[in-house]
Design a protein around this motif. Structure first.
Motif, PDB file in Angstrom:
ATOM      1  N   ILE A 101       0.838  -1.201   0.000  1.00  0.00           N
ATOM      2  CA  ILE A 101       0.000   0.000   0.000  1.00  0.00           C
ATOM      3  C   ILE A 101       0.875   1.253   0.000  1.00  0.00           C
ATOM      4  O   ILE A 101       0.569   2.234  -0.685  1.00  0.00           O
ATOM      5  CB  ILE A 101      -0.990  -0.024   1.182  1.00  0.00           C
ATOM      6  N   GLN A 102       1.988   1.229   0.736  1.00  0.00           N
ATOM      7  CA  GLN A 102       2.895   2.378   0.744  1.00  0.00           C
ATOM      8  C   GLN A 102       3.449   2.637  -0.660  1.00  0.00           C
ATOM      9  O   GLN A 102       3.518   3.776  -1.112  1.00  0.00           O
ATOM     10  CB  GLN A 102       4.043   2.155   1.743  1.00  0.00           C
ATOM     11  N   ARG A 103       3.828   1.572  -1.368  1.00  0.00           N
ATOM     12  CA  ARG A 103       4.333   1.747  -2.738  1.00  0.00           C
ATOM     13  C   ARG A 103       3.243   2.285  -3.657  1.00  0.00           C
ATOM     14  O   ARG A 103       3.505   3.127  -4.516  1.00  0.00           O
ATOM     15  CB  ARG A 103       4.909   0.434  -3.275  1.00  0.00           C
ATOM     16  N   LEU A 104       2.019   1.817  -3.484  1.00  0.00           N
ATOM     17  CA  LEU A 104       0.908   2.346  -4.275  1.00  0.00           C
ATOM     18  C   LEU A 104       0.680   3.821  -3.955  1.00  0.00           C
ATOM     19  O   LEU A 104       0.461   4.634  -4.852  1.00  0.00           O
ATOM     20  CB  LEU A 104      -0.370   1.539  -4.023  1.00  0.00           C
ATOM     21  N   ASN A 105       0.750   4.180  -2.666  1.00  0.00           N
ATOM     22  CA  ASN A 105       0.582   5.583  -2.275  1.00  0.00           C
ATOM     23  C   ASN A 105       1.662   6.463  -2.893  1.00  0.00           C
ATOM     24  O   ASN A 105       1.391   7.597  -3.287  1.00  0.00           O
ATOM     25  CB  ASN A 105       0.599   5.736  -0.756  1.00  0.00           C
ATOM     26  N   GLU A 106       2.889   5.944  -2.965  1.00  0.00           N
ATOM     27  CA  GLU A 106       3.969   6.723  -3.567  1.00  0.00           C
ATOM     28  C   GLU A 106       3.681   7.006  -5.040  1.00  0.00           C
ATOM     29  O   GLU A 106       4.151   8.000  -5.584  1.00  0.00           O
ATOM     30  CB  GLU A 106       5.301   5.992  -3.415  1.00  0.00           C
ATOM     31  N   THR A 107       2.908   6.137  -5.665  1.00  0.00           N
ATOM     32  CA  THR A 107       2.524   6.344  -7.061  1.00  0.00           C
ATOM     33  C   THR A 107       1.460   7.428  -7.178  1.00  0.00           C
ATOM     34  O   THR A 107       1.508   8.241  -8.093  1.00  0.00           O
ATOM     35  CB  THR A 107       1.973   5.026  -7.656  1.00  0.00           C
ATOM     36  N   TRP A 108       0.513   7.458  -6.252  1.00  0.00           N
ATOM     37  CA  TRP A 108      -0.654   8.328  -6.389  1.00  0.00           C
ATOM     38  C   TRP A 108      -0.603   9.601  -5.569  1.00  0.00           C
ATOM     39  O   TRP A 108      -1.473  10.454  -5.733  1.00  0.00           O
ATOM     40  CB  TRP A 108      -1.925   7.554  -6.048  1.00  0.00           C
ATOM     41  N   ILE A 109       0.367   9.738  -4.671  1.00  0.00           N
ATOM     42  CA  ILE A 109       0.476  10.968  -3.892  1.00  0.00           C
ATOM     43  C   ILE A 109       1.637  11.770  -4.452  1.00  0.00           C
ATOM     44  O   ILE A 109       2.772  11.299  -4.495  1.00  0.00           O
ATOM     45  CB  ILE A 109       0.678  10.675  -2.385  1.00  0.00           C
ATOM     46  N   ALA A 110       1.346  12.986  -4.887  1.00  0.00           N
ATOM     47  CA  ALA A 110       2.353  13.842  -5.509  1.00  0.00           C
ATOM     48  C   ALA A 110       3.365  14.326  -4.456  1.00  0.00           C
ATOM     49  O   ALA A 110       3.105  14.268  -3.259  1.00  0.00           O
ATOM     50  CB  ALA A 110       1.681  15.024  -6.185  1.00  0.00           C
ATOM     51  N   LYS A 111       4.500  14.820  -4.931  1.00  0.00           N
ATOM     52  CA  LYS A 111       5.558  15.282  -4.020  1.00  0.00           C
ATOM     53  C   LYS A 111       5.093  16.428  -3.124  1.00  0.00           C
ATOM     54  O   LYS A 111       5.603  16.603  -2.038  1.00  0.00           O
ATOM     55  CB  LYS A 111       6.777  15.691  -4.836  1.00  0.00           C
ATOM     56  N   ASP A 112       4.114  17.219  -3.589  1.00  0.00           N
ATOM     57  CA  ASP A 112       3.598  18.317  -2.770  1.00  0.00           C
ATOM     58  C   ASP A 112       2.478  17.856  -1.831  1.00  0.00           C
ATOM     59  O   ASP A 112       1.742  18.659  -1.275  1.00  0.00           O
ATOM     60  CB  ASP A 112       3.113  19.466  -3.655  1.00  0.00           C
ATOM     61  N   ASP A 113       2.351  16.525  -1.655  1.00  0.00           N
ATOM     62  CA  ASP A 113       1.344  15.891  -0.797  1.00  0.00           C
ATOM     63  C   ASP A 113      -0.084  16.040  -1.302  1.00  0.00           C
ATOM     64  O   ASP A 113      -1.031  15.742  -0.587  1.00  0.00           O
ATOM     65  CB  ASP A 113       1.429  16.381   0.651  1.00  0.00           C
ATOM     66  N   SER A 114      -0.254  16.497  -2.528  1.00  0.00           N
ATOM     67  CA  SER A 114      -1.607  16.493  -3.080  1.00  0.00           C
ATOM     68  C   SER A 114      -1.922  15.067  -3.522  1.00  0.00           C
ATOM     69  O   SER A 114      -1.046  14.332  -3.948  1.00  0.00           O
ATOM     70  CB  SER A 114      -1.733  17.474  -4.248  1.00  0.00           C
ATOM     71  N   TYR A 115      -3.148  14.703  -3.404  1.00  0.00           N
ATOM     72  CA  TYR A 115      -3.566  13.340  -3.683  1.00  0.00           C
ATOM     73  C   TYR A 115      -4.235  13.315  -5.042  1.00  0.00           C
ATOM     74  O   TYR A 115      -5.138  14.095  -5.309  1.00  0.00           O
ATOM     75  CB  TYR A 115      -4.549  12.865  -2.602  1.00  0.00           C
ATOM     76  N   LEU A 116      -3.776  12.437  -5.916  1.00  0.00           N
ATOM     77  CA  LEU A 116      -4.356  12.324  -7.244  1.00  0.00           C
ATOM     78  C   LEU A 116      -5.591  11.433  -7.181  1.00  0.00           C
ATOM     79  O   LEU A 116      -5.519  10.309  -6.700  1.00  0.00           O
ATOM     80  CB  LEU A 116      -3.327  11.745  -8.217  1.00  0.00           C
ATOM     81  N   ASN A 117      -6.715  11.945  -7.644  1.00  0.00           N
ATOM     82  CA  ASN A 117      -7.953  11.164  -7.631  1.00  0.00           C
ATOM     83  C   ASN A 117      -7.929  10.153  -8.768  1.00  0.00           C
ATOM     84  O   ASN A 117      -8.289  10.456  -9.890  1.00  0.00           O
ATOM     85  CB  ASN A 117      -9.169  12.078  -7.766  1.00  0.00           C
ATOM     86  N   VAL A 118      -7.455   8.972  -8.473  1.00  0.00           N
ATOM     87  CA  VAL A 118      -7.319   7.965  -9.516  1.00  0.00           C
ATOM     88  C   VAL A 118      -8.199   6.750  -9.278  1.00  0.00           C
ATOM     89  O   VAL A 118      -8.456   6.000 -10.195  1.00  0.00           O
ATOM     90  CB  VAL A 118      -5.854   7.504  -9.671  1.00  0.00           C
ATOM     91  N   SER A 119      -8.609   6.548  -8.071  1.00  0.00           N
ATOM     92  CA  SER A 119      -9.500   5.435  -7.805  1.00  0.00           C
ATOM     93  C   SER A 119     -10.845   5.824  -8.375  1.00  0.00           C
ATOM     94  O   SER A 119     -11.340   6.908  -8.120  1.00  0.00           O
ATOM     95  CB  SER A 119      -9.609   5.193  -6.305  1.00  0.00           C
ATOM     96  N   SER A 120     -11.394   4.964  -9.166  1.00  0.00           N
ATOM     97  CA  SER A 120     -12.570   5.405  -9.890  1.00  0.00           C
ATOM     98  C   SER A 120     -13.643   4.344  -9.939  1.00  0.00           C
ATOM     99  O   SER A 120     -13.403   3.174  -9.714  1.00  0.00           O
ATOM    100  CB  SER A 120     -12.170   5.828 -11.295  1.00  0.00           C
ATOM    101  N   ILE A 121     -14.817   4.834 -10.241  1.00  0.00           N
ATOM    102  CA  ILE A 121     -15.956   3.963 -10.398  1.00  0.00           C
ATOM    103  C   ILE A 121     -16.359   4.021 -11.858  1.00  0.00           C
ATOM    104  O   ILE A 121     -16.547   5.099 -12.379  1.00  0.00           O
ATOM    105  CB  ILE A 121     -17.095   4.373  -9.462  1.00  0.00           C
ATOM    106  N   PRO A 122     -16.370   2.948 -12.542  1.00  0.00           N
ATOM    107  CA  PRO A 122     -16.120   1.557 -12.159  1.00  0.00           C
ATOM    108  C   PRO A 122     -14.625   1.207 -12.179  1.00  0.00           C
ATOM    109  O   PRO A 122     -13.825   1.918 -12.777  1.00  0.00           O
ATOM    110  CB  PRO A 122     -16.870   0.769 -13.226  1.00  0.00           C
TER     111      PRO A 122
END
Length: 188
Positions: A101-122
């Motif tokens: 999960i930490q490695r996945l977070n490193e992919t989706w959390i930008a260096k400025d700590d903004s969170y990229l909305n990538v989890s999606s429905i569906p």
């Protein structure tokens, strides 16, 4: 919910592998279908390629963050009910799963700590999982011994690794069933 149950480490590894390595299963399935059932190869490529395009409007209309970001990382500084707080506090994950999960977070959390909305429905993982299993089993029914457990583990991985809510995975599977029904049926 699954994190409240004792799950053996080898099952956690299988869940993580199934989710993280969908690309390898995709390539293997392309090769299997191309070699053993070339008439289905075009259908496989078409359904895999068209799925993200059909999902894209939903991703735009219903942007979502992952359960990891929403609940555990609490990126929106939400105040949770007592029962939600207790559930989050009781969350137990193995060191292995925490690392994934930490490695996945490193992919989706930008260096400025903004969170990229990538989890999606569906969920595209759940959707592609059903499509890959469907075409592989059409090649050889015996491939179901690998593909059905892989599909289940991949789909469970979407929410076990806190990348999707359960509803995202269920809707992904339902959408892919409709896509298969429309595009494969139309060709036959």
């Amino acid at each position: 919910l699954l994190h409240l149950l004792p799950i053996p480490l080898f099952i956690e590894i299988l869940i993580s592998w199934s989710y993280l390595h969908i690309f390898f299963v995709l390539i293997a399935t392309f090769i299997l279908v191309f070699v053993f059932n070339p008439s289905d190869f075009r259908k496989l490529v078409m359904t895999i390629a068209i799925t993200p395009f059909l999902f894209f409007p939903f991703w735009i209309l219903f942007p979502a963050t992952s359960p990891e970001g929403f609940y555990v990382e609490n990126i929106f500084d939400q105040t949770f009910s007592d029962s939600e707080t207790v559930a989050i506090d009781k969350l137990e994950r193995s060191e292995y799963t925490e690392g994934v999960i930490q490695r996945l977070n490193e992919t989706w959390i930008a260096k400025d700590d903004s969170y990229l909305n990538v989890s999606s429905i569906p969920s595209l993982h759940a959707s592609w999982g059903l499509i890959l299993a469907f075409f592989a089993i059409r090649v050889r029914k015996s491939l179901g011994i690998f593909y059905i457990p892989w599909f289940v583990l991949n789909t469970v991985g979407t929410f076990y690794l806190f990348q999707h809510f359960i509803a995202n995975a269920v809707i992904g599977v339902l959408f892919s069933a409709v896509i298969l029904w429309v595009f494969v049926r139309e060709e036959e």
